[in-house]
Write a protein that holds these residues in place. Sequence first.
Motif, PDB file in Angstrom:
ATOM      1  N   THR A  59      62.923 124.251  51.943  1.00 21.78           N
ATOM      2  CA  THR A  59      62.077 123.864  53.461  1.00 21.78           C
ATOM      3  C   THR A  59      60.813 123.525  52.990  1.00 21.78           C
ATOM      4  O   THR A  59      60.369 123.415  51.985  1.00 21.78           O
ATOM      5  N   ARG A  60      60.309 122.848  54.050  1.00 27.33           N
ATOM      6  CA  ARG A  60      58.978 122.061  53.707  1.00 27.33           C
ATOM      7  C   ARG A  60      57.999 122.903  53.344  1.00 27.33           C
ATOM      8  O   ARG A  60      57.326 122.625  52.080  1.00 27.33           O
ATOM      9  N   ASN A  61      57.635 124.093  53.972  1.00 24.22           N
ATOM     10  CA  ASN A  61      56.397 124.783  53.653  1.00 24.22           C
ATOM     11  C   ASN A  61      56.859 126.219  52.980  1.00 24.22           C
ATOM     12  O   ASN A  61      55.648 126.838  52.942  1.00 24.22           O
ATOM     13  N   ASN A  62      58.092 126.360  52.783  1.00 26.76           N
ATOM     14  CA  ASN A  62      58.330 127.751  52.118  1.00 26.76           C
ATOM     15  C   ASN A  62      59.131 127.762  50.891  1.00 26.76           C
ATOM     16  O   ASN A  62      59.181 128.688  50.129  1.00 26.76           O
ATOM     17  N   ARG A  63      58.772 126.593  50.178  1.00 30.07           N
ATOM     18  CA  ARG A  63      59.403 126.363  48.912  1.00 30.07           C
ATOM     19  C   ARG A  63      59.111 127.210  47.828  1.00 30.07           C
ATOM     20  O   ARG A  63      59.865 127.809  46.818  1.00 30.07           O
ATOM     21  N   GLU A  65      58.054 130.832  48.485  1.00 25.10           N
ATOM     22  CA  GLU A  65      57.934 132.027  49.198  1.00 25.10           C
ATOM     23  C   GLU A  65      59.014 132.889  48.311  1.00 25.10           C
ATOM     24  O   GLU A  65      59.953 133.542  49.491  1.00 25.10           O
ATOM     25  N   ASP A  97      62.441 125.514  58.299  1.00 22.49           N
ATOM     26  CA  ASP A  97      61.431 124.311  58.234  1.00 22.49           C
ATOM     27  C   ASP A  97      60.272 124.732  59.107  1.00 22.49           C
ATOM     28  O   ASP A  97      59.308 124.274  58.859  1.00 22.49           O
ATOM     29  N   THR A  98      60.742 125.497  60.225  1.00 21.55           N
ATOM     30  CA  THR A  98      59.518 125.573  61.216  1.00 21.55           C
ATOM     31  C   THR A  98      59.099 127.103  61.299  1.00 21.55           C
ATOM     32  O   THR A  98      58.319 127.301  62.049  1.00 21.55           O
ATOM     33  N   PRO A 100      57.115 129.787  59.361  1.00 24.48           N
ATOM     34  CA  PRO A 100      55.967 130.090  58.219  1.00 24.48           C
ATOM     35  C   PRO A 100      56.137 131.414  57.409  1.00 24.48           C
ATOM     36  O   PRO A 100      55.706 132.532  58.094  1.00 24.48           O
TER      37      PRO A 100
END
Length: 141
Positions: A59-63, A65, A97-98, A100
């Motif tokens: 996913t875009r912003n969680n790579r 986590e 992706d959406t 956080p």
Amino acid sequence: MSRPKGKLDTLLDGLGIKLVPVYRRRAAAQSHARGTMHEIRNQYGDGHLIFVLRCIKQTRNNRDELWSETIGAISDILVQRQDWAMERAGDLLNAFDTIPLGPLRGEAVKLRPWPVRATLRTLIYKRLEAILDEPEHRLAV
């Protein structure tokens, strides 16, 4: 002489994830969550663990986590909502992706002494439910 890699480490190599000891600081694509991953793998198998990790890593912003509580929470959700993973895998990955995951984990940590994994599971589930279980016949606004 180095030790041969275990099955879990070999599996994670294919996903671009490296497990590091807890006394070392994590870098990108690294995790301390060996115990959690073993637990999930032993209980639900390689395919389930791979899909859980894909929900984070792809996913875009969680790579990055890759926290044990986050991995465990996503696994718990996918065990309960197998329909999402089996019938709507693409939609599920798009939904992540959406979401956080980092800030949600921060919220869950602030709510201690409640268990972080359980709190995070609820926070993630509510977001996924809003995206994936939308009513079929919404009125146009």
